[in-house]
Design a protein around this motif. Structure first.
Motif, PDB file in Angstrom:
ATOM      1  N   MET A   1      66.376  29.110  41.477  1.00 21.18           N
ATOM      2  CA  MET A   1      65.150  30.003  41.535  1.00 21.18           C
ATOM      3  C   MET A   1      63.943  28.996  41.531  1.00 21.18           C
ATOM      4  SD  MET A   1      63.552  33.494  40.552  1.00 21.18           S
ATOM      5  CE  MET A   1      64.204  33.640  39.011  1.00 21.18           C
ATOM      6  N   ARG A   2      62.724  29.151  42.744  1.00 20.60           N
ATOM      7  CA  ARG A   2      62.015  28.297  42.537  1.00 20.60           C
ATOM      8  C   ARG A   2      60.632  28.331  41.325  1.00 20.60           C
ATOM      9  NH1 ARG A   2      57.807  28.537  46.201  1.00 20.60           N
ATOM     10  NH2 ARG A   2      56.086  26.383  46.288  1.00 20.60           N
ATOM     11  N   LYS A   3      60.098  27.418  40.437  1.00 19.75           N
ATOM     12  CA  LYS A   3      59.403  28.176  39.722  1.00 19.75           C
ATOM     13  C   LYS A   3      58.390  28.477  39.839  1.00 19.75           C
ATOM     14  CE  LYS A   3      58.342  26.153  34.653  1.00 19.75           C
ATOM     15  NZ  LYS A   3      59.419  24.707  34.052  1.00 19.75           N
ATOM     16  N   SER A   4      57.445  29.012  39.515  1.00 19.85           N
ATOM     17  CA  SER A   4      55.840  29.216  39.798  1.00 19.85           C
ATOM     18  C   SER A   4      55.205  28.446  39.565  1.00 19.85           C
ATOM     19  CB  SER A   4      56.083  30.875  40.014  1.00 19.85           C
ATOM     20  OG  SER A   4      54.680  30.952  40.683  1.00 19.85           O
ATOM     21  N   LYS A   5      54.246  28.505  39.967  1.00 19.23           N
ATOM     22  CA  LYS A   5      53.046  27.047  39.787  1.00 19.23           C
ATOM     23  C   LYS A   5      51.812  27.422  39.595  1.00 19.23           C
ATOM     24  CE  LYS A   5      53.722  22.628  40.654  1.00 19.23           C
ATOM     25  NZ  LYS A   5      52.333  21.381  41.428  1.00 19.23           N
ATOM     26  N   ILE A   6      52.090  29.382  40.066  1.00 18.36           N
ATOM     27  CA  ILE A   6      50.468  29.947  39.769  1.00 18.36           C
ATOM     28  C   ILE A   6      50.912  30.528  38.227  1.00 18.36           C
ATOM     29  CG2 ILE A   6      49.489  31.707  41.069  1.00 18.36           C
ATOM     30  CD1 ILE A   6      49.817  29.576  43.034  1.00 18.36           C
ATOM     31  N   ASN A   7      49.893  30.118  37.168  1.00 12.92           N
ATOM     32  CA  ASN A   7      49.926  31.025  36.317  1.00 12.92           C
ATOM     33  C   ASN A   7      48.854  31.636  35.451  1.00 12.92           C
ATOM     34  OD1 ASN A   7      49.732  28.853  35.214  1.00 12.92           O
ATOM     35  ND2 ASN A   7      51.678  28.157  34.386  1.00 12.92           N
ATOM     36  N   TRP A   8      47.422  30.871  36.506  1.00 16.51           N
ATOM     37  CA  TRP A   8      46.606  31.586  35.983  1.00 16.51           C
ATOM     38  C   TRP A   8      45.875  33.403  36.527  1.00 16.51           C
ATOM     39  CZ3 TRP A   8      42.936  29.885  32.174  1.00 16.51           C
ATOM     40  CH2 TRP A   8      41.576  30.858  32.192  1.00 16.51           C
ATOM     41  N   ARG A   9      46.557  34.138  35.814  1.00 14.35           N
ATOM     42  CA  ARG A   9      45.794  35.232  36.557  1.00 14.35           C
ATOM     43  C   ARG A   9      45.344  36.582  35.958  1.00 14.35           C
ATOM     44  NH1 ARG A   9      51.991  35.109  35.966  1.00 14.35           N
ATOM     45  NH2 ARG A   9      53.222  34.688  37.746  1.00 14.35           N
ATOM     46  N   VAL A  10      44.743  36.476  36.791  1.00  9.31           N
ATOM     47  CA  VAL A  10      43.099  37.678  36.763  1.00  9.31           C
ATOM     48  C   VAL A  10      43.455  38.261  36.857  1.00  9.31           C
ATOM     49  CG1 VAL A  10      41.187  37.708  36.657  1.00  9.31           C
ATOM     50  CG2 VAL A  10      42.035  35.561  37.594  1.00  9.31           C
ATOM     51  N   PRO A  11      43.606  39.458  36.027  1.00 10.08           N
ATOM     52  CA  PRO A  11      43.860  41.034  35.649  1.00 10.08           C
ATOM     53  C   PRO A  11      43.304  41.885  37.081  1.00 10.08           C
ATOM     54  CG  PRO A  11      42.577  40.361  33.582  1.00 10.08           C
ATOM     55  CD  PRO A  11      42.787  39.474  34.612  1.00 10.08           C
ATOM     56  N   LYS A  12      44.295  42.609  37.248  1.00 11.18           N
ATOM     57  CA  LYS A  12      43.169  43.778  38.799  1.00 11.18           C
ATOM     58  C   LYS A  12      42.666  44.275  38.485  1.00 11.18           C
ATOM     59  CE  LYS A  12      47.075  45.154  41.814  1.00 11.18           C
ATOM     60  NZ  LYS A  12      48.135  46.163  42.099  1.00 11.18           N
ATOM     61  N   GLY A  13      41.236  43.750  39.254  1.00 12.76           N
ATOM     62  CA  GLY A  13      40.298  44.750  39.271  1.00 12.76           C
ATOM     63  C   GLY A  13      39.200  43.595  38.422  1.00 12.76           C
ATOM     64  N   ALA A  14      39.813  42.937  37.718  1.00  9.97           N
ATOM     65  CA  ALA A  14      38.959  42.322  37.328  1.00  9.97           C
ATOM     66  C   ALA A  14      37.590  41.482  38.101  1.00  9.97           C
ATOM     67  CB  ALA A  14      38.920  41.492  36.113  1.00  9.97           C
ATOM     68  N   GLU A  15      36.293  41.385  37.725  1.00  7.66           N
ATOM     69  CA  GLU A  15      35.931  39.891  38.214  1.00  7.66           C
ATOM     70  C   GLU A  15      36.240  38.802  38.226  1.00  7.66           C
ATOM     71  OE1 GLU A  15      30.675  39.766  39.640  1.00  7.66           O
ATOM     72  OE2 GLU A  15      31.533  41.778  39.280  1.00  7.66           O
ATOM     73  N   LEU A  16      35.958  37.510  39.364  1.00  3.43           N
ATOM     74  CA  LEU A  16      36.456  36.290  38.443  1.00  3.43           C
ATOM     75  C   LEU A  16      35.540  35.997  38.149  1.00  3.43           C
ATOM     76  CD1 LEU A  16      38.006  35.062  41.610  1.00  3.43           C
ATOM     77  CD2 LEU A  16      38.742  35.456  39.813  1.00  3.43           C
ATOM     78  N   THR A  17      34.907  35.556  36.233  1.00  6.34           N
ATOM     79  CA  THR A  17      34.550  34.713  35.386  1.00  6.34           C
ATOM     80  C   THR A  17      34.427  33.266  36.478  1.00  6.34           C
ATOM     81  OG1 THR A  17      35.878  33.873  34.550  1.00  6.34           O
ATOM     82  CG2 THR A  17      34.481  36.003  33.692  1.00  6.34           C
ATOM     83  N   GLU A  18      32.848  32.313  36.079  1.00  8.96           N
ATOM     84  CA  GLU A  18      33.251  31.111  36.089  1.00  8.96           C
ATOM     85  C   GLU A  18      34.467  30.318  36.809  1.00  8.96           C
ATOM     86  OE1 GLU A  18      31.060  29.220  37.989  1.00  8.96           O
ATOM     87  OE2 GLU A  18      30.309  32.183  38.995  1.00  8.96           O
ATOM     88  N   LEU A  19      34.448  31.033  34.341  1.00  5.79           N
ATOM     89  CA  LEU A  19      35.466  29.278  34.329  1.00  5.79           C
ATOM     90  C   LEU A  19      36.983  30.206  34.983  1.00  5.79           C
ATOM     91  CD1 LEU A  19      37.260  28.001  32.117  1.00  5.79           C
ATOM     92  CD2 LEU A  19      37.110  29.830  31.074  1.00  5.79           C
TER      93      LEU A  19
END
Ligand code: MF3
Ligand code: CO
Ligand code: CO
Length: 284
Positions: A1-19
Protein backbone atom coordinates in the motif's frame (compact mmCIF):
# COMPACT_ATOMS: atom_id res chain seq x y z
CA UNK A 1 0.00 0.00 0.00
CA UNK A 2 1.19 3.52 -0.69
CA UNK A 3 2.20 5.29 2.46
CA UNK A 4 0.27 8.51 2.81
CA UNK A 5 2.42 11.53 3.47
CA UNK A 6 -0.54 13.63 4.51
CA UNK A 7 -0.52 13.56 8.26
CA UNK A 8 -1.31 17.08 9.44
CA UNK A 9 -5.08 16.85 9.64
CA UNK A 10 -7.27 19.71 10.72
CA UNK A 11 -10.42 18.55 12.54
CA UNK A 12 -13.52 18.69 10.34
CA UNK A 13 -15.23 22.05 10.44
CA UNK A 14 -12.40 23.72 12.36
CA UNK A 15 -11.07 26.99 11.05
CA UNK A 16 -7.45 26.91 9.89
CA UNK A 17 -5.06 28.55 12.33
CA UNK A 18 -1.92 30.35 11.16
CA UNK A 19 0.04 27.29 12.29
CA UNK A 20 -2.20 24.96 10.26
CA UNK A 21 -1.64 27.08 7.16
CA UNK A 22 2.10 27.15 7.67
CA UNK A 23 2.47 23.40 8.26
CA UNK A 24 0.11 22.60 5.38
CA UNK A 25 2.25 24.71 3.05
CA UNK A 26 5.27 22.54 3.89
CA UNK A 27 3.17 19.42 3.53
CA UNK A 28 1.94 20.54 0.12
CA UNK A 29 5.55 20.95 -1.00
CA UNK A 30 6.09 17.26 -0.19
CA UNK A 31 7.85 17.62 3.16
CA UNK A 32 7.35 15.18 6.00
CA UNK A 33 5.38 17.02 8.69
CA UNK A 34 4.28 15.94 12.16
CA UNK A 35 0.77 14.83 12.91
CA UNK A 36 -1.13 17.47 14.85
CA UNK A 37 -1.12 15.19 17.91
CA UNK A 38 2.66 15.58 18.20
CA UNK A 39 2.18 19.22 19.14
CA UNK A 40 2.04 19.24 22.93
CA UNK A 41 -0.33 21.50 24.86
CA UNK A 42 1.16 23.97 27.37
CA UNK A 43 -0.15 21.71 30.15
CA UNK A 44 1.60 18.67 28.70
CA UNK A 45 4.83 20.63 28.31
CA UNK A 46 4.64 21.65 31.98
CA UNK A 47 4.13 18.00 32.94
CA UNK A 48 7.20 16.94 30.95
CA UNK A 49 9.15 19.81 32.49
CA UNK A 50 8.24 18.60 36.02
CA UNK A 51 9.34 15.10 35.07
CA UNK A 52 12.55 16.65 33.76
CA UNK A 53 13.26 18.24 37.14
CA UNK A 54 13.38 14.79 38.75
CA UNK A 55 15.32 13.36 35.82
CA UNK A 56 17.96 16.08 36.21
CA UNK A 57 18.17 15.53 39.97
CA UNK A 58 18.73 11.80 39.38
CA UNK A 59 21.65 12.50 37.03
CA UNK A 60 23.03 15.13 39.45
CA UNK A 61 22.98 12.48 42.17
CA UNK A 62 24.79 9.99 39.93
CA UNK A 63 27.34 12.69 39.08
CA UNK A 64 27.97 13.29 42.78
CA UNK A 65 28.29 9.63 43.75
CA UNK A 66 30.01 7.98 40.78
CA UNK A 67 33.54 6.73 41.47
CA UNK A 68 36.11 4.05 40.62
CA UNK A 69 35.35 0.79 42.41
CA UNK A 70 31.58 1.29 42.20
CA UNK A 71 29.47 -1.30 40.36
CA UNK A 72 27.00 -0.28 37.69
CA UNK A 73 24.33 -2.03 39.81
CA UNK A 74 25.03 0.55 42.54
CA UNK A 75 24.36 3.34 40.01
CA UNK A 76 21.11 1.61 39.11
CA UNK A 77 20.09 1.48 42.77
CA UNK A 78 20.71 5.22 43.18
CA UNK A 79 18.51 5.87 40.14
CA UNK A 80 15.73 3.56 41.30
CA UNK A 81 15.67 4.78 44.91
CA UNK A 82 15.76 8.49 44.08
CA UNK A 83 13.14 8.21 41.34
CA UNK A 84 10.67 6.14 43.34
CA UNK A 85 11.10 8.16 46.53
CA UNK A 86 10.13 11.27 44.54
CA UNK A 87 6.88 9.76 43.31
CA UNK A 88 8.17 8.92 39.83
CA UNK A 89 8.87 5.73 37.88
CA UNK A 90 12.09 4.77 36.05
CA UNK A 91 10.84 4.25 32.49
CA UNK A 92 13.56 1.75 31.59
CA UNK A 93 12.50 -0.78 34.23
CA UNK A 94 10.51 -3.45 32.39
CA UNK A 95 10.49 -1.47 29.13
CA UNK A 96 10.32 -4.16 26.44
CA UNK A 97 11.80 -6.49 29.03
CA UNK A 98 14.75 -4.28 30.02
CA UNK A 99 15.64 -5.48 33.54
CA UNK A 100 17.05 -2.33 35.20
CA UNK A 101 16.16 1.31 35.91
CA UNK A 102 18.78 3.00 33.73
CA UNK A 103 21.36 2.19 31.07
CA UNK A 104 25.07 2.20 31.94
CA UNK A 105 27.33 2.09 28.90
CA UNK A 106 31.08 1.91 29.46
CA UNK A 107 33.84 2.62 26.88
CA UNK A 108 33.06 0.59 23.70
CA UNK A 109 29.43 0.13 24.78
CA UNK A 110 27.42 2.62 22.74
CA UNK A 111 24.14 2.45 24.68
CA UNK A 112 21.65 0.14 26.46
CA UNK A 113 24.29 -1.37 28.75
CA UNK A 114 22.60 -3.27 31.59
CA UNK A 115 23.70 -2.39 35.13
CA UNK A 116 25.36 -5.36 36.80
CA UNK A 117 26.87 -6.28 40.18
CA UNK A 118 30.00 -7.69 38.58
CA UNK A 119 30.76 -4.65 36.45
CA UNK A 120 33.08 -2.38 38.42
CA UNK A 121 34.08 1.13 37.28
CA UNK A 122 37.80 1.53 36.75
CA UNK A 123 40.07 4.56 36.59
CA UNK A 124 40.08 5.86 33.00
CA UNK A 125 36.66 4.46 32.05
CA UNK A 126 34.17 6.69 30.28
CA UNK A 127 30.54 5.86 31.03
CA UNK A 128 27.17 7.05 29.82
CA UNK A 129 24.31 6.91 32.31
CA UNK A 130 20.93 7.23 30.58
CA UNK A 131 17.82 7.78 32.70
CA UNK A 132 14.22 8.24 31.68
CA UNK A 133 11.69 9.40 34.27
CA UNK A 134 7.91 9.07 34.25
CA UNK A 135 6.07 11.53 36.48
CA UNK A 136 2.26 11.68 36.35
CA UNK A 137 2.47 9.90 32.99
CA UNK A 138 4.97 12.36 31.48
CA UNK A 139 8.36 11.17 30.20
CA UNK A 140 11.70 12.99 30.38
CA UNK A 141 14.82 11.37 28.93
CA UNK A 142 18.46 12.46 29.37
CA UNK A 143 21.95 11.04 29.63
CA UNK A 144 25.42 12.27 30.50
CA UNK A 145 28.97 11.03 30.23
CA UNK A 146 31.18 10.64 33.26
CA UNK A 147 34.95 10.21 33.21
CA UNK A 148 36.21 8.00 36.02
CA UNK A 149 39.32 9.64 37.43
CA UNK A 150 41.78 10.47 34.67
CA UNK A 151 41.42 9.04 31.19
CA UNK A 152 43.42 9.26 27.95
CA UNK A 153 43.44 12.51 25.91
CA UNK A 154 41.65 10.65 23.07
CA UNK A 155 38.78 9.50 25.26
CA UNK A 156 38.57 12.93 26.85
CA UNK A 157 38.30 14.48 23.39
CA UNK A 158 35.60 11.98 22.40
CA UNK A 159 33.50 12.89 25.44
CA UNK A 160 33.94 16.61 24.75
CA UNK A 161 33.17 16.37 21.03
CA UNK A 162 30.05 14.26 21.72
CA UNK A 163 28.80 17.03 24.02
CA UNK A 164 29.59 19.65 21.40
CA UNK A 165 27.61 17.57 18.89
CA UNK A 166 24.55 17.78 21.14
CA UNK A 167 25.01 21.56 21.52
CA UNK A 168 25.49 22.04 17.79
CA UNK A 169 22.40 19.93 17.12
CA UNK A 170 20.43 22.11 19.54
CA UNK A 171 21.50 25.27 17.77
CA UNK A 172 20.65 23.88 14.35
CA UNK A 173 17.16 22.89 15.54
CA UNK A 174 15.27 26.06 14.61
CA UNK A 175 11.48 26.26 14.40
CA UNK A 176 10.39 25.15 10.91
CA UNK A 177 13.76 23.60 10.17
CA UNK A 178 14.06 19.88 9.52
CA UNK A 179 15.46 16.95 11.47
CA UNK A 180 18.02 16.54 8.67
CA UNK A 181 19.35 20.04 9.38
CA UNK A 182 20.41 19.16 12.89
CA UNK A 183 21.62 15.73 11.81
CA UNK A 184 23.77 17.33 9.14
CA UNK A 185 25.31 19.79 11.63
CA UNK A 186 26.11 17.02 14.11
CA UNK A 187 27.67 14.76 11.50
CA UNK A 188 29.82 17.58 10.18
CA UNK A 189 31.23 18.34 13.62
CA UNK A 190 31.92 14.68 14.43
CA UNK A 191 33.70 14.11 11.11
CA UNK A 192 35.75 17.29 11.43
CA UNK A 193 37.12 15.82 14.64
CA UNK A 194 37.92 12.45 13.09
CA UNK A 195 34.95 10.66 14.67
CA UNK A 196 31.86 8.90 13.29
CA UNK A 197 28.14 9.04 14.05
CA UNK A 198 26.13 5.92 14.93
CA UNK A 199 23.40 5.44 12.35
CA UNK A 200 21.42 2.50 13.74
CA UNK A 201 20.02 4.38 16.75
CA UNK A 202 18.52 7.83 16.92
CA UNK A 203 16.77 10.44 19.05
CA UNK A 204 12.99 10.47 19.18
CA UNK A 205 9.83 12.28 20.06
CA UNK A 206 9.05 11.85 23.76
CA UNK A 207 6.67 13.06 26.44
CA UNK A 208 3.43 11.10 26.49
CA UNK A 209 5.27 7.91 25.61
CA UNK A 210 8.90 6.80 25.82
CA UNK A 211 9.48 6.76 22.07
CA UNK A 212 7.26 8.82 19.80
CA UNK A 213 7.64 10.16 16.28
CA UNK A 214 9.81 11.51 14.75
CA UNK A 215 13.09 9.63 14.49
CA UNK A 216 15.81 12.19 15.15
CA UNK A 217 18.78 10.95 13.16
CA UNK A 218 22.14 12.45 14.02
CA UNK A 219 23.34 12.49 10.42
CA UNK A 220 21.78 13.41 7.12
CA UNK A 221 21.01 16.02 4.54
CA UNK A 222 19.73 19.52 5.12
CA UNK A 223 16.06 19.98 4.29
CA UNK A 224 15.19 16.30 4.79
CA UNK A 225 13.38 14.49 7.60
CA UNK A 226 10.44 15.80 9.58
CA UNK A 227 9.59 19.48 9.91
CA UNK A 228 10.20 20.76 13.46
CA UNK A 229 7.13 22.65 14.63
CA UNK A 230 6.77 24.65 17.88
CA UNK A 231 5.22 22.45 20.57
CA UNK A 232 7.04 19.29 19.49
CA UNK A 233 9.00 17.56 22.26
CA UNK A 234 11.91 15.34 21.30
CA UNK A 235 15.38 14.19 22.28
CA UNK A 236 18.70 14.77 20.59
CA UNK A 237 21.19 12.11 21.70
CA UNK A 238 24.15 11.73 19.35
CA UNK A 239 26.27 8.60 19.77
CA UNK A 240 29.79 9.44 18.58
CA UNK A 241 32.38 6.74 17.92
CA UNK A 242 36.15 7.00 17.91
CA UNK A 243 36.38 4.50 15.04
CA UNK A 244 33.74 3.03 12.77
CA UNK A 245 30.07 4.02 13.10
CA UNK A 246 29.06 0.38 12.87
CA UNK A 247 27.67 -1.36 15.93
CA UNK A 248 26.36 -4.75 16.97
CA UNK A 249 24.02 -6.01 19.68
CA UNK A 250 25.33 -8.44 22.29
CA UNK A 251 23.60 -11.72 21.49
CA UNK A 252 23.66 -12.94 25.07
CA UNK A 253 21.61 -10.16 26.65
CA UNK A 254 19.90 -8.87 23.49
CA UNK A 255 20.38 -5.24 24.60
CA UNK A 256 23.97 -4.05 24.91
CA UNK A 257 25.01 -2.09 21.80
CA UNK A 258 28.77 -2.27 21.16
CA UNK A 259 31.00 -0.66 18.52
CA UNK A 260 32.00 -3.09 15.76
CA UNK A 261 35.72 -2.28 16.21
CA UNK A 262 35.39 -2.13 20.02
CA UNK A 263 36.76 1.43 20.09
CA UNK A 264 35.10 3.81 22.57
CA UNK A 265 31.82 5.65 22.06
CA UNK A 266 30.28 8.65 23.83
CA UNK A 267 26.74 10.07 24.06
CA UNK A 268 24.90 12.98 25.65
CA UNK A 269 21.13 13.42 25.63
CA UNK A 270 18.53 16.03 26.52
CA UNK A 271 14.78 16.32 26.08
CA UNK A 272 13.74 19.53 24.28
CA UNK A 273 10.61 21.44 23.47
CA UNK A 274 10.59 23.39 20.22
CA UNK A 275 9.50 27.01 20.77
CA UNK A 276 9.04 30.01 18.46
CA UNK A 277 12.68 30.89 19.14
CA UNK A 278 14.45 27.54 19.07
CA UNK A 279 14.70 24.60 21.43
CA UNK A 280 14.39 24.81 25.18
CA UNK A 281 15.94 22.09 27.35
CA UNK A 282 13.42 20.33 29.61
CA UNK A 283 16.04 18.20 31.38
CA UNK A 284 18.18 20.87 33.02
N1 MF3 B 1 16.85 6.04 27.28
C1 MF3 B 1 17.10 5.39 26.03
C2 MF3 B 1 16.83 6.44 24.96
O1 MF3 B 1 17.46 7.44 25.02
C3 MF3 B 1 16.27 4.18 25.81
C4 MF3 B 1 16.61 3.09 26.74
S1 MF3 B 1 15.51 1.81 26.51
C5 MF3 B 1 16.02 0.65 27.61
O2 MF3 B 1 15.97 6.37 24.13
F1 MF3 B 1 15.11 -0.25 27.58
F2 MF3 B 1 17.20 0.21 27.25
F3 MF3 B 1 16.10 1.18 28.80
CO1 CO C 1 16.19 8.91 24.27
CO1 CO D 1 17.81 8.13 27.00
Amino acid sequence: MRKSKINWRVPKGAELTELDKKVLSFQNKGHLVPSRELIKTPEQIEGIRRSGVINTAVLDLVEKEIHAGMSTAEIDKLVYDYTVSHGAIPACLGYEGFPKSCCTSINEVVCHGIPNDEEILEEGDIINVDCTTILDGYYADASRMFIIGKTTPEKEKLVRVAKECLEIGMEAAKPFSFVGDLGHAIEKHAKKNGFSVVRDLCGHGVGLEFHEEPDVEHYGKKGTGMLLVPGMVFTIEPMINMGTWEVFIDEEDGWTVVTEDELPSAQWEHTFVMTENGVEILTY
